[in-house]
Design an enzyme around this catalytic site. Structure first.
Site, PDB file in Angstrom:
ATOM      1  N   VAL A  80       1.686   7.562  12.932  1.00  0.00           N
ATOM      2  CA  VAL A  80       1.028   6.476  12.194  1.00  0.00           C
ATOM      3  C   VAL A  80       1.752   5.159  12.445  1.00  0.00           C
ATOM      4  CG1 VAL A  80       0.395   5.620   9.913  1.00  0.00           C
ATOM      5  CG2 VAL A  80       0.141   8.043  10.421  1.00  0.00           C
ATOM      6  N   GLY A  81       3.082   5.191  12.424  1.00  0.00           N
ATOM      7  CA  GLY A  81       3.853   3.960  12.612  1.00  0.00           C
ATOM      8  C   GLY A  81       3.592   3.317  13.968  1.00  0.00           C
ATOM      9  N   CYS A 118      13.882  11.416   5.836  1.00  0.00           N
ATOM     10  CA  CYS A 118      13.900  11.099   7.268  1.00  0.00           C
ATOM     11  C   CYS A 118      15.280  11.354   7.845  1.00  0.00           C
ATOM     12  CB  CYS A 118      13.487   9.663   7.495  1.00  0.00           C
ATOM     13  SG  CYS A 118      14.497   8.487   6.586  1.00  0.00           S
ATOM     14  N   LYS A 139       0.848  -1.187   0.000  1.00  0.00           N
ATOM     15  CA  LYS A 139       0.000   0.000   0.000  1.00  0.00           C
ATOM     16  C   LYS A 139       0.890   1.246   0.000  1.00  0.00           C
ATOM     17  CE  LYS A 139      -1.609   2.811   2.710  1.00  0.00           C
ATOM     18  NZ  LYS A 139      -1.428   3.978   1.832  1.00  0.00           N
ATOM     19  N   GLY A 188       7.157   5.651   7.648  1.00  0.00           N
ATOM     20  CA  GLY A 188       6.359   6.884   7.628  1.00  0.00           C
ATOM     21  C   GLY A 188       6.546   7.622   8.929  1.00  0.00           C
ATOM     22  N   SER A 189       5.515   8.344   9.348  1.00  0.00           N
ATOM     23  CA  SER A 189       5.647   9.201  10.525  1.00  0.00           C
ATOM     24  C   SER A 189       5.540   8.393  11.824  1.00  0.00           C
ATOM     25  CB  SER A 189       4.556  10.274  10.495  1.00  0.00           C
ATOM     26  OG  SER A 189       3.286   9.648  10.493  1.00  0.00           O
ATOM     27  N   GLU A 198       9.827   1.996  10.464  1.00  0.00           N
ATOM     28  CA  GLU A 198      10.888   3.011  10.382  1.00  0.00           C
ATOM     29  C   GLU A 198      10.210   4.365  10.274  1.00  0.00           C
ATOM     30  OE1 GLU A 198      13.885   2.858  11.008  1.00  0.00           O
ATOM     31  OE2 GLU A 198      14.030   0.681  11.088  1.00  0.00           O
ATOM     32  N   GLU A 238       9.748  16.960  14.346  1.00  0.00           N
ATOM     33  CA  GLU A 238      10.078  16.909  12.923  1.00  0.00           C
ATOM     34  C   GLU A 238       9.107  17.789  12.121  1.00  0.00           C
ATOM     35  OE1 GLU A 238       8.943  13.333  10.717  1.00  0.00           O
ATOM     36  OE2 GLU A 238      10.979  13.201   9.940  1.00  0.00           O
TER      37      GLU A 238
HETATM   38  P1  NAD Z   1       2.646   9.021   6.962  1.00  0.00           P
HETATM   39  O1  NAD Z   1       2.910   8.406   8.291  1.00  0.00           O
HETATM   40  O2  NAD Z   1       1.639  10.094   6.874  1.00  0.00           O
HETATM   41  O3  NAD Z   1       2.159   7.880   5.935  1.00  0.00           O
HETATM   42  C1  NAD Z   1       2.922   6.706   5.712  1.00  0.00           C
HETATM   43  C2  NAD Z   1       2.014   5.627   5.125  1.00  0.00           C
HETATM   44  O4  NAD Z   1       1.071   5.206   6.135  1.00  0.00           O
HETATM   45  C3  NAD Z   1       1.186   6.079   3.941  1.00  0.00           C
HETATM   46  O5  NAD Z   1       1.129   5.039   3.003  1.00  0.00           O
HETATM   47  C4  NAD Z   1      -0.179   6.326   4.570  1.00  0.00           C
HETATM   48  O6  NAD Z   1      -1.252   6.255   3.647  1.00  0.00           O
HETATM   49  C5  NAD Z   1      -0.231   5.193   5.566  1.00  0.00           C
HETATM   50  N1  NAD Z   1      -1.215   5.333   6.642  1.00  0.00           N
HETATM   51  C6  NAD Z   1      -1.769   6.465   7.137  1.00  0.00           C
HETATM   52  N2  NAD Z   1      -2.622   6.162   8.153  1.00  0.00           N
HETATM   53  C7  NAD Z   1      -2.575   4.826   8.317  1.00  0.00           C
HETATM   54  C8  NAD Z   1      -3.222   3.917   9.196  1.00  0.00           C
HETATM   55  N3  NAD Z   1      -4.078   4.339  10.139  1.00  0.00           N
HETATM   56  N4  NAD Z   1      -2.944   2.593   9.089  1.00  0.00           N
HETATM   57  C9  NAD Z   1      -2.064   2.149   8.165  1.00  0.00           C
HETATM   58  N5  NAD Z   1      -1.429   2.970   7.293  1.00  0.00           N
HETATM   59  C10 NAD Z   1      -1.680   4.286   7.363  1.00  0.00           C
HETATM   60  O7  NAD Z   1       4.076   9.500   6.392  1.00  0.00           O
HETATM   61  P2  NAD Z   1       4.391  10.317   5.042  1.00  0.00           P
HETATM   62  O8  NAD Z   1       3.910  11.719   5.175  1.00  0.00           O
HETATM   63  O9  NAD Z   1       3.958   9.538   3.848  1.00  0.00           O
HETATM   64  O10 NAD Z   1       5.993  10.292   5.074  1.00  0.00           O
HETATM   65  C11 NAD Z   1       6.769  11.202   5.785  1.00  0.00           C
HETATM   66  C12 NAD Z   1       7.248  10.583   7.091  1.00  0.00           C
HETATM   67  O11 NAD Z   1       7.962   9.370   6.805  1.00  0.00           O
HETATM   68  C13 NAD Z   1       8.237  11.453   7.850  1.00  0.00           C
HETATM   69  O12 NAD Z   1       7.938  11.393   9.223  1.00  0.00           O
HETATM   70  C14 NAD Z   1       9.584  10.794   7.560  1.00  0.00           C
HETATM   71  O13 NAD Z   1      10.568  11.043   8.536  1.00  0.00           O
HETATM   72  C15 NAD Z   1       9.202   9.366   7.511  1.00  0.00           C
HETATM   73  N6  NAD Z   1      10.180   8.559   6.782  1.00  0.00           N
HETATM   74  C16 NAD Z   1      10.954   7.686   7.489  1.00  0.00           C
HETATM   75  C17 NAD Z   1      11.918   6.922   6.838  1.00  0.00           C
HETATM   76  C18 NAD Z   1      12.782   5.938   7.579  1.00  0.00           C
HETATM   77  O14 NAD Z   1      13.269   4.998   6.977  1.00  0.00           O
HETATM   78  N7  NAD Z   1      12.985   6.109   8.888  1.00  0.00           N
HETATM   79  C19 NAD Z   1      12.091   7.063   5.453  1.00  0.00           C
HETATM   80  C20 NAD Z   1      11.264   7.960   4.758  1.00  0.00           C
HETATM   81  C21 NAD Z   1      10.309   8.695   5.435  1.00  0.00           C
END
Ligand code: NAD
Length: 458
Positions: A211-212, A263, A158, A207-208, A229, A355
């Site tokens: 959410v993570g 990130c 996804k 992701g963030s 991550e 962040e």
């Molecule tokens: P986000 O957390 O908003 O979304 C990440 C993913 O989660 C998307 O696919 C989103 O649709 C999905 N999502 C949202 N709500 C969900 C739920 N309730 N259940 C399951 N999935 C859900 O992050 P973003 O804005 O896409 O990305 C930016 C963030 O990602 C920043 O915080 C950045 O630091 C982080 N990031 C981390 C790394 C790493 O490896 N540590 C790498 C790249 C980005």
């Protein structure tokens, strides 16, 4: 009720790149069923077949070349040079894990009775659910999918709705070389992601933090393995003996490249001693960066992903400290913000604790190296730290004192090696490391098997 994702370009929000129907719970369930049906043959079949398929995938992604790069530039506003590098890295990731499919898949141990064959062998999880962010729309999905597939899992992916067009294209490319059902893409936002967590045999998320953490809780409640991550608030620590101009140029690029949307971007600069000379050099280096159309090969800083992301940078700049440069939107169409350096920031101010995910960095002055370690570690994130010094003894001592998953000396916080373990500490990371050989630890379960001669225990 499911809707439609309309993908637009952050550099030109009037430009529509595609429309994609969102997958509802039933469609996610159907993708999971197809993956489960395909996983048996794929996982039990010869590793050489998986290796060959991943080599074919590498070739197919390489052949998509410029078209895929242009779509990345348009959809997420990644500057052209970085988008090309991401595609090359995606190809290298596929080749690396294609080869890895043929690695040893276990170990044998001396048994207590000397006659039993005692071994520990890796088995695939089954169906791996992958949830990815928009900022590395090719590399992150591939650094999850490639080791998952190499280990014999089927994958349901996804992607972020912000990168729906790239995901559609990349998923289509991979589908041409993989058996039906082995990898499928489900488009959508949080609901589709939650449905995937509900049905997969393991979940790898990037992701963030917010959410993570929710994803990890939901997966843990189901008793399935999860890896997350998440965000960073990475510091570049500058000691008084650092090479001023070279360090300023490196930190400026690590903070502002791709508009700070990595990130691993530098969002705090911790300067030991008199911070004025380094701050001046940093501001000059930031002001020299080319800001503009991401499709232009000279551009280093393109747009941020959405209007609210641009507003967040402006708000963070106004919230504390002194704006040394930037702090405002650019007067042009698209979500452009001037690269921003804020000085005189209290280490506990919001901009130094949360962040922002945009082209903004906060300069924090400290008296000595011990205070630099304290300030650097005094955040809830723990992804990467960069230290700048010419003193090897200092570097050896300090490198082990930062509580981040990665520490770099005289190198930017941004940038990771695809064959080395990648991940953070504290709230930046949950579960085993990604990338390199470490990636297998998440996508496999190790079973200990003892085979004794028939009648041995009679
Ligand atoms: P986000 O957390 O908003 O979304 C990440 C993913 O989660 C998307 O696919 C989103 O649709 C999905 N999502 C949202 N709500 C969900 C739920 N309730 N259940 C399951 N999935 C859900 O992050 P973003 O804005 O896409 O990305 C930016 C963030 O990602 C920043 O915080 C950045 O630091 C982080 N990031 C981390 C790394 C790493 O490896 N540590 C790498 C790249 C980005």
């Amino acid at each position: 009720m499911t809707g439609t994702i309309t993908s637009t370009s952050p550099a030109d929000p009037a430009r529509v790149l595609g429309e994609f129907p969102e997958a509802g719970a039933a469609a996610v369930g159907a993708a999971l069923d197809a993956a489960r049906a395909a996983a048996g043959d794929w996982g039990r079949g010869p590793a050489a077949a998986r290796a060959a398929a991943l080599h074919d995938a590498a070739e197919a992604v390489r052949a998509a070349g410029d078209d895929l790069v242009d779509l990345v530039v348009a959809e997420v506003g990644k500057p052209l040079v970085e988008a090309r590098a991401e595609l090359a890295r995606g190809v290298a990731i596929l080749r690396y894990h294609a080869q890895g499919a043929l690695d040893p898949d276990g170990a044998t141990y001396p048994s207590a009775d000397g006659r039993t064959l005692l071994m520990a062998r890796r088995y695939p999880l089954g169906v791996a659910g992958l949830i990815t962010p928009w900022n590395f729309p090719v590399a992150i999905p591939l650094w999850k999918a490639a080791p998952a597939l190499a280990a014999g899992n089927a994958v349901v992916w996804k992607p972020s709705p912000e990168a729906a067009a790239v995901a559609d294209r990349l998923g289509g490319i991979l589908a041409t070389v993989l058996p039906a059902g082995v990898l499928s893409v489900v488009q959508g936002g949080g609901d589709a992601g939650a449905a995937l967590v509900d049905g997969a045999d393991g979940v790898s998320f990037t992701g963030s933090v917010g959410v993570g953490t929710r994803v990890a809780l939901a997966a843990t409640a189901r008793g399935i393995p999860v890896q997350a991550e998440m965000g960073g608030l990475n510091a570049s620590v500058v000691l008084p003996d650092a090479d001023l101009a070279a360090t300023a140029a490196t930190v400026a690029a690590a903070a502002m490249g791709y508009a700070g949307q990595k990130c691993t971007a530098t969002s705090r600069v911790v300067v030991v001693g008199d911070s004025a000379p380094f701050t001046d050099a940093l501001v000059a280096a930031v002001d020299a960066l080319v800001v503009g159309d991401p499709a232009d090969a000279a551009t280093v800083v393109g747009p941020v992903i959405r209007a609210d992301a641009a507003a967040a940078v402006v708000a963070a700049a106004a919230a504390g400290g002194t704006v040394a440069t930037g702090g405002e939107r650019l007067d042009r169409p698209g979500w452009f913000v001037a690269p921003t350096v804020v000085t005189g920031v209290d280490p506990h101010a919001d901009v130094a604790q949360r962040e922002v995910f945009g082209p903004i960095t906060a300069v924090l002055g400290v008296a000595d190296a011990d205070e630099a370690v304290r300030v650097t570690n005094d955040v809830e994130y723990g992804l990467v730290t960069a230290l700048f010094t010419r003193d090897l003894d200092r570097a050896l001592d300090l490198a082990g004192r930062f509580d981040t998953g990665m520490v770099k000396v005289n190198a930017p916080t941004s940038g990771v090696d695809l064959h080395a373990p990648f991940g953070g500490e504290k709230r930046s990371s949950i579960g085993p490391r990604e990338q390199g050989k470490a990636a297998r630890d998440f996508y496999t379960s190790t079973r200990t098997i003892a085979i004794s001669p028939a009648g041995a225990r009679a």
